[in-house]
Design a protein around this motif. Sequence first.
Motif, short mmCIF file in Angstrom:
data_model
loop_
_atom_site.label_atom_id
_atom_site.label_comp_id
_atom_site.label_asym_id
_atom_site.label_seq_id
_atom_site.Cartn_x
_atom_site.Cartn_y
_atom_site.Cartn_z
N ASP A 69 48.72 40.44 79.56
CA ASP A 69 49.77 40.88 78.64
C ASP A 69 50.37 39.67 77.93
OD1 ASP A 69 51.73 42.73 77.54
OD2 ASP A 69 53.13 41.62 78.84
N LEU A 70 50.62 38.61 78.70
CA LEU A 70 51.20 37.40 78.11
C LEU A 70 50.26 36.82 77.05
CD1 LEU A 70 53.44 35.16 78.23
CD2 LEU A 70 51.87 33.92 79.71
N ILE A 71 48.97 36.77 77.40
CA ILE A 71 47.99 36.22 76.46
C ILE A 71 48.01 37.02 75.16
CG2 ILE A 71 45.51 35.92 76.04
CD1 ILE A 71 45.22 35.39 79.07
N GLU A 72 48.06 38.31 75.30
CA GLU A 72 48.05 39.17 74.12
C GLU A 72 49.29 38.94 73.25
OE1 GLU A 72 45.32 40.45 73.55
OE2 GLU A 72 46.03 41.31 71.66
N VAL A 83 43.21 33.24 66.04
CA VAL A 83 43.48 32.71 67.37
C VAL A 83 42.56 33.39 68.36
CG1 VAL A 83 45.27 32.21 69.06
CG2 VAL A 83 45.90 32.82 66.72
N SER A 84 42.04 32.63 69.32
CA SER A 84 41.36 33.27 70.42
C SER A 84 41.53 32.43 71.67
CB SER A 84 39.88 33.50 70.12
OG SER A 84 39.35 34.39 71.08
N VAL A 85 41.02 32.92 72.78
CA VAL A 85 41.21 32.23 74.05
C VAL A 85 39.89 32.18 74.82
CG1 VAL A 85 43.62 32.86 74.30
CG2 VAL A 85 41.86 34.38 75.19
N GLY A 124 38.35 35.72 74.64
CA GLY A 124 39.17 36.80 74.08
C GLY A 124 38.52 37.42 72.85
N THR A 125 39.21 38.36 72.25
CA THR A 125 38.71 38.97 71.01
C THR A 125 38.69 37.91 69.93
OG1 THR A 125 40.96 39.65 70.55
CG2 THR A 125 39.53 41.30 71.54
#
Lengths: 907, 113
Positions: free
Chosen positions: A579-582, A597-599, A635-636
């Motif tokens: 949730d935090l990442i999102e 942005v991605s992770v 991530g996406t």
Amino acid sequence: MFNEFWLRLRALVTRRKFDRDLEDELAFHLAMREEKNRASGSSGDQAHLAALRQFGNTTLAREECREMRSFALLETLWQDLRYGGRLLRKSPMFTLVAVVTLALGIGANTAIFSLTYQVLLKYLPVPHPEELVVLRSPGPKEGATTSDGDGAASFSYPMYKDLRERSGQVFTGLLARFAVPLSISGQGHTERASGELVSGNYFEVLGVTPELGRIFGPEDETAAGANPVAVLSYGYWTSRFGNDPSILNKQISVNGTPLTVVGVSQAGFTGVQIGKLPDIFIPITMKAQMTPSWDGLDDRRRHWIAILGRMTPGLNRAGAQAELQAIFRPILEAEIPLEKIPEKTKTRFLARQLLLQDGSHGRPILQRDARQPLIYLTAMVGLILLIACANLASLLIAKGEARQREIAVRLSLGASRQRVLRQLLTEGALLALAGGLAGLGIAPLILRMILKAVPAYAGMLGLHADLDFHLLVFALALALATTVVFALMPALRLVRVDPQTPLKEQGNSASGGASAVGLRKWLMVGQVVLTTVLLAGAGLFTQSLINVTNVDLGMRTDHVVQFSIAPRLSRYSEPQTLDLIERLRKAIAAQPGVQSVSVAEIPIFAGDSASSDITVEGYASPDAEKLYANKNWVGTAYFSTMKIPLLAGREFQESDRADSPKVAIVNQTLVRLYFAGRDPLGRRIVFGTGNVHPDIEIVGVVKDSKHEDAVTPIAPFVYMPLAQETSAAGITFYVRTAQDPLAVASTLRATVAGLDAALPVYNLKTLNEQVKDSAFADRLLAFLSLWLGLLAAMLAALGLYGVMAYLVARRTREIGIRMALGATRNNVAWLVLREIMRMTAIGLVAGLGAAVLTGKLIESQLFGVNGASPLILGLTAALLAAVALVAGLMPARRAARVQPMAALRCE
Amino acid sequence: MGERKDKSGDLVQGTLDMLVLKALVSGAKHGYAVAEWIHATSEDVLRVEEGALYPALHRLELKGLLKSEWGTSENNRRAKYYALTAAGRKYLAAEQEHWGRMTAAIARVLQSA
């Protein structure tokens, strides 16, 4: 012995009296002899002269007697030093060149030695480090291995406990440790720190005492989660708590778990791995709290702990190792039922041995990687010093020519050859010491420059650039050694000369001059050889760096800024982390100048990778070997952010959630290796082998891209959505910007703080910087070798110029005659140039041969360059030829300007 | 000058010390007397290079084999007298014994067919 010392001391104190007595004693002898001569009929004068003749060399006898009272050695040393100092002051240009050359040579050597000492030679600062060993067990292992540099040195905690219980004969103690990144909060802020999970006997086995409070004992390793205590390292106590003793028995929050500080470890102790600086030591039983994303404390299939042992005194490693096998085998046999090991690997599994590695320098991880580069650097700086010595020897020979008459006079006046030799060597040593001291001044600067180029993640922490006693000794020893190399030969040549010859000669051309020229020429040829080797090496390292820099990474690394967070270390659960990442992703994407942005869970170009066995639906490897693939969780929009081209299928989307079907994206290499022409889309894979069910569907194929660094070959790769499996110990964000990424970088910390002010942000830098850092070793080698190569070329130019200028000066008369006989100015200039080209050519031929050999030696360190690259060798030759030409131009012009009449008259 | 004369009267390296010590067995002497004694006793065969004599005397004194004292010579001049110490006597005895064995051995070798 005492008698001798006393007499010498007395002679020193009463030197005047001693000198007078000696004078009297000899005078008495001569008077007696003279009297006897006269008695046998000689006339006064004759009797006196005969007495002197019979006595022989009175000065020599006097000197010998004096020197015997041998603080005389000190006295003459002082004399020599003063005399030498005066001489050096009288030719400031020579002195300057000599001291600067030596300072650079000795400085570079001292700096590299300091590095070598700190990385390779230094023992762990604990009592009896030679008793320490590192346990390794290479061979097949079931389950998961987490390694910190050496997978064969990872053990499960249960196995460690078994070994500890059963090996009392072999070890006085067996310790376990595991390095973890942590978040430590207190006094209003949270920061990242490096922790070391340790067994209760850790400090005791090493022999480390507490600086404050207590160290751990067996009572600190009782049960999982039951030992909430910590020992601070001395360095962390200083930097974070300002050496405040009141921290004792207070609680600090580590990953959100309160731990009581029970002590501070001994100053100077920095754990068991050179290059690492643990901040805090925590009982290994706190594993679950310290690594929230995985526990595995009691899991025999989880291999993660490094074990070090202290051997029972008197045992050697081979003996200890032999005894251990009998203990190890039953442990392995007991583990077999737990594993689903195919029969085929069972024998290999049971054949695994427990090996002991030298642990006196701690875990040899950094040493393993740094040994080769350090050896190259040591060789390079050694060559530089040799070149400098050759240059100085050549200069000293030239100076010696001018001093032949002085030396001859001294010898004739009764100075012993040994005495003159000592004088000449003292002069050399004076130069060398001045150079050595200046070099000590330069060394920390060079070292600081090198250490600055080493990124933090390279595992080379805790190295310092300060001078210490070792360096002082090293530099002075080096200075004295160079004295022998550059000053001894010229000095020996000088004192060997028959004193009569130079005295009889009136002209300015001393005898032995021809051989002096020959010697200097050979010294120059030698210098050209060494310089060729250095320059060629520099060329190879530089070409290698260029190749590394130009590797197609398979993505666009410009305009990307990265940073990492570790929410799991701040009490975030898995869903909370996602949730935090999102939320963070959205907050950053909303910023001006941000394109996307991605992770990723495993940061790229940081040397990290994760690898697993893999099962591919409908594919068995022809040789029944296990398939493997590297993996990462992203991530996406990861591929569009990194600009890794998508070749087929789709990217991860927000709809790929924990509860949706498992999906994966693979790279070209995996498709090529495991799908051989078939369409991979829609096929299934799974990690692990044996009785597993492939349930991850391949939804996309991306172009190959680099991961750990630019040089590691591309492995078959599987990307999975972060949302579907978050062990997520750390998360790295990649932010693509439209403009300067640094402008966005400055706002990122604030963005994170806006969501959680207590969450440490680390690794904040541009991706390009990260890529650059990943090649720091290549960069450092290329940079240093290039500087050293150019320095060598400069020294060679100086040397060549010196010899030729000297030659022209000596041959002025000959040149005058030639011109008088009709030689043109061009003829004369050519004469000089031809000579220098000849010397360079001889040096180049030998040097290129040596360069090919050394090139082959360093080839393993090179990327995409042949050790005998014709291009590099050609460039080296061309550069040196140009240098030689430039060095020859001035002497050639001087030769061409000789006025025949003046030259002939000047004799 | 550093030049050496014809080597034939020169002393074998290391024997000078022994001769000097021997010269002093009969009592304290100054350097000149030592040279003369060796010269005379060897019936002019052994010629001490006088320049080497004084370093030898000083060396032996430093080693504690000799002691020295300033005195007045036969002709009333200030002169430095050397005398054997106990250590000097012991050293001489040992050296003499060693020398005897060496020369005997060399003689045997030279006489053998």
